[in-house]
Design an enzyme around this catalytic site. Sequence first.
Site, PDB file in Angstrom:
ATOM      1  N   ARG A  51       0.837  -1.213   0.000  1.00 34.06           N
ATOM      2  CA  ARG A  51       0.000   0.000   0.000  1.00 34.06           C
ATOM      3  C   ARG A  51       0.868   1.256   0.000  1.00 34.06           C
ATOM      4  O   ARG A  51       0.551   2.252  -0.640  1.00 34.06           O
ATOM      5  CB  ARG A  51      -0.945  -0.011   1.223  1.00 34.06           C
ATOM      6  CG  ARG A  51      -1.686   1.300   1.435  1.00 34.06           C
ATOM      7  CD  ARG A  51      -2.899   1.168   2.347  1.00 34.06           C
ATOM      8  NE  ARG A  51      -2.705   0.302   3.481  1.00 34.06           N
ATOM      9  CZ  ARG A  51      -1.995   0.598   4.577  1.00 34.06           C
ATOM     10  NH1 ARG A  51      -1.438   1.771   4.699  1.00 34.06           N
ATOM     11  NH2 ARG A  51      -1.866  -0.282   5.554  1.00 34.06           N
ATOM     12  N   TYR A 103     -18.908  15.579 -13.927  1.00 36.12           N
ATOM     13  CA  TYR A 103     -19.211  14.142 -13.913  1.00 36.12           C
ATOM     14  C   TYR A 103     -20.140  13.827 -12.723  1.00 36.12           C
ATOM     15  O   TYR A 103     -19.865  14.248 -11.586  1.00 36.12           O
ATOM     16  CB  TYR A 103     -17.912  13.333 -13.830  1.00 36.12           C
ATOM     17  CG  TYR A 103     -18.157  11.871 -13.595  1.00 36.12           C
ATOM     18  CD1 TYR A 103     -18.907  11.133 -14.502  1.00 36.12           C
ATOM     19  CD2 TYR A 103     -17.689  11.238 -12.453  1.00 36.12           C
ATOM     20  CE1 TYR A 103     -19.176   9.787 -14.271  1.00 36.12           C
ATOM     21  CE2 TYR A 103     -17.941   9.897 -12.222  1.00 36.12           C
ATOM     22  CZ  TYR A 103     -18.695   9.184 -13.136  1.00 36.12           C
ATOM     23  OH  TYR A 103     -18.958   7.862 -12.913  1.00 36.12           O
ATOM     24  N   ASP A 175      -9.855  18.563 -13.496  1.00 41.18           N
ATOM     25  CA  ASP A 175     -10.060  17.191 -13.966  1.00 41.18           C
ATOM     26  C   ASP A 175      -9.753  17.183 -15.465  1.00 41.18           C
ATOM     27  O   ASP A 175     -10.492  17.766 -16.262  1.00 41.18           O
ATOM     28  CB  ASP A 175     -11.515  16.771 -13.676  1.00 41.18           C
ATOM     29  CG  ASP A 175     -11.758  15.293 -13.981  1.00 41.18           C
ATOM     30  OD1 ASP A 175     -11.167  14.791 -14.954  1.00 41.18           O
ATOM     31  OD2 ASP A 175     -12.560  14.666 -13.271  1.00 41.18           O
ATOM     32  N   LYS A 200     -10.563   6.213 -18.789  1.00 41.75           N
ATOM     33  CA  LYS A 200     -10.959   6.731 -20.114  1.00 41.75           C
ATOM     34  C   LYS A 200      -9.759   6.727 -21.057  1.00 41.75           C
ATOM     35  O   LYS A 200      -9.202   5.677 -21.357  1.00 41.75           O
ATOM     36  CB  LYS A 200     -11.573   8.121 -19.951  1.00 41.75           C
ATOM     37  CG  LYS A 200     -12.638   8.199 -18.864  1.00 41.75           C
ATOM     38  CD  LYS A 200     -13.874   7.427 -19.229  1.00 41.75           C
ATOM     39  CE  LYS A 200     -14.836   7.125 -18.092  1.00 41.75           C
ATOM     40  NZ  LYS A 200     -14.550   7.495 -16.733  1.00 41.75           N
TER      41      LYS A 200
HETATM   42  C1  LIG Z   1     -14.491  13.623 -15.956  1.00 42.91           C
HETATM   43  C2  LIG Z   1     -14.544  12.411 -15.067  1.00 42.91           C
HETATM   44  N1  LIG Z   1     -13.932  12.453 -13.873  1.00 42.91           N
HETATM   45  C3  LIG Z   1     -13.956  11.387 -13.033  1.00 42.91           C
HETATM   46  C4  LIG Z   1     -14.616  10.226 -13.373  1.00 42.91           C
HETATM   47  C5  LIG Z   1     -14.616   9.065 -12.416  1.00 42.91           C
HETATM   48  O1  LIG Z   1     -13.708   8.098 -12.846  1.00 42.91           O
HETATM   49  P1  LIG Z   1     -13.855   6.498 -12.601  1.00 42.91           P
HETATM   50  O2  LIG Z   1     -15.059   6.047 -13.352  1.00 42.91           O
HETATM   51  O3  LIG Z   1     -12.564   5.970 -13.139  1.00 42.91           O
HETATM   52  O4  LIG Z   1     -14.000   6.312 -11.134  1.00 42.91           O
HETATM   53  C6  LIG Z   1     -15.237  10.132 -14.625  1.00 42.91           C
HETATM   54  C7  LIG Z   1     -15.925   8.885 -15.033  1.00 42.91           C
HETATM   55  O5  LIG Z   1     -16.638   8.830 -16.024  1.00 42.91           O
HETATM   56  C8  LIG Z   1     -15.206  11.253 -15.497  1.00 42.91           C
HETATM   57  O6  LIG Z   1     -15.805  11.244 -16.692  1.00 42.91           O
END
Ligand SMILES: Cc1ncc(COP(=O)(O)O)c(C=O)c1O
Length: 283
Positions: A51, A103, A175, A200
């Site tokens: 970890r 998101y 993000d 993604k």
């Molecule tokens: C812009 C964005 N940030 C964060 C996330 C969260 O990521 P995860 O699905 O890998 O937990 C997503 C998921 O679709 C996203 O589109």
Amino acid sequence: MTRSDNSLTSRSVQIGVGRDEKYGGISFPIYPSATYRHPKVGQSTGYEYARSGNPTRDILEEALADLEGGKRGLAFSSGMAALTTLFLHFSSGDHLVVSEDLYGGTYRVLDQIFAKFGLTCSFVKTSDNQAVAQALTPATKALLVETPGNPLLGITDLRFLAELCQDHHLLLIVDNTFLTPILQQPLKWGADIVVHSATKYLGGHSDLCAGALITRDETLGERLYFLQNSTGAILSPQDCWLLIRSLKTLPLRMERHSSTALKIALWLQNAATGGAGLLSRPE
Ligand SMILES: Cc1ncc(COP(=O)(O)O)c(C=O)c1O
């Protein structure tokens, strides 16, 4: 592609190359070991417990920091794990200004979980500079933006927000899931922390769930590492290896995503204008 894009291409393909000092593996090995033997009492190889640190994860985290132009990268088991760990940096009574074009999972964790612990948020249209400035309160500690936002693809002026954050001693968190460091490097515009859902484009093959945080400075990186190690949402060594492998083709994939998207946009424009639109990219 520009010259710096090319250097990103080379750096991506070289991730981990030359780092397997024992056997010279071009593909850096997966270290699944949970615990590590110390050579002698009082001596350490640098690894003790999975970890806290893992050689495969180190290669990935260094690469993430390098591609985003940051000092420290941290790899998590999902984008939400990265965001949740990041939100633990804040305290009860703190306030965040967050993109309303966000998101849904990020909205949910803030609205239904962190709100219970006294972390409050204003969800504003961050493409509107004045709306962001007006949303600041004496308790505001950070701005969190998605640009382009998910799902409406709203665009935020990172340079303006970085100056605003500097003036008010706030953290700017971006993000960067949708553009990746190949198309946008928020730290270079003055952001302090970059977030990724590596599930993604960074992963790119629909076979991996992962997340990342990258910081502009080492002190903040160390603080987030403390939170990562304390709460434990690390990426497994196998998935670190898979993400390293994916990152090697990230610049090529983003280039193809972009050229294909442009073709579709031009086709749609042409269809919408009954043939009067542009049929090909203007020189
Ligand atoms: C812009 C964005 N940030 C964060 C996330 C969260 O990521 P995860 O699905 O890998 O937990 C997503 C998921 O679709 C996203 O589109």
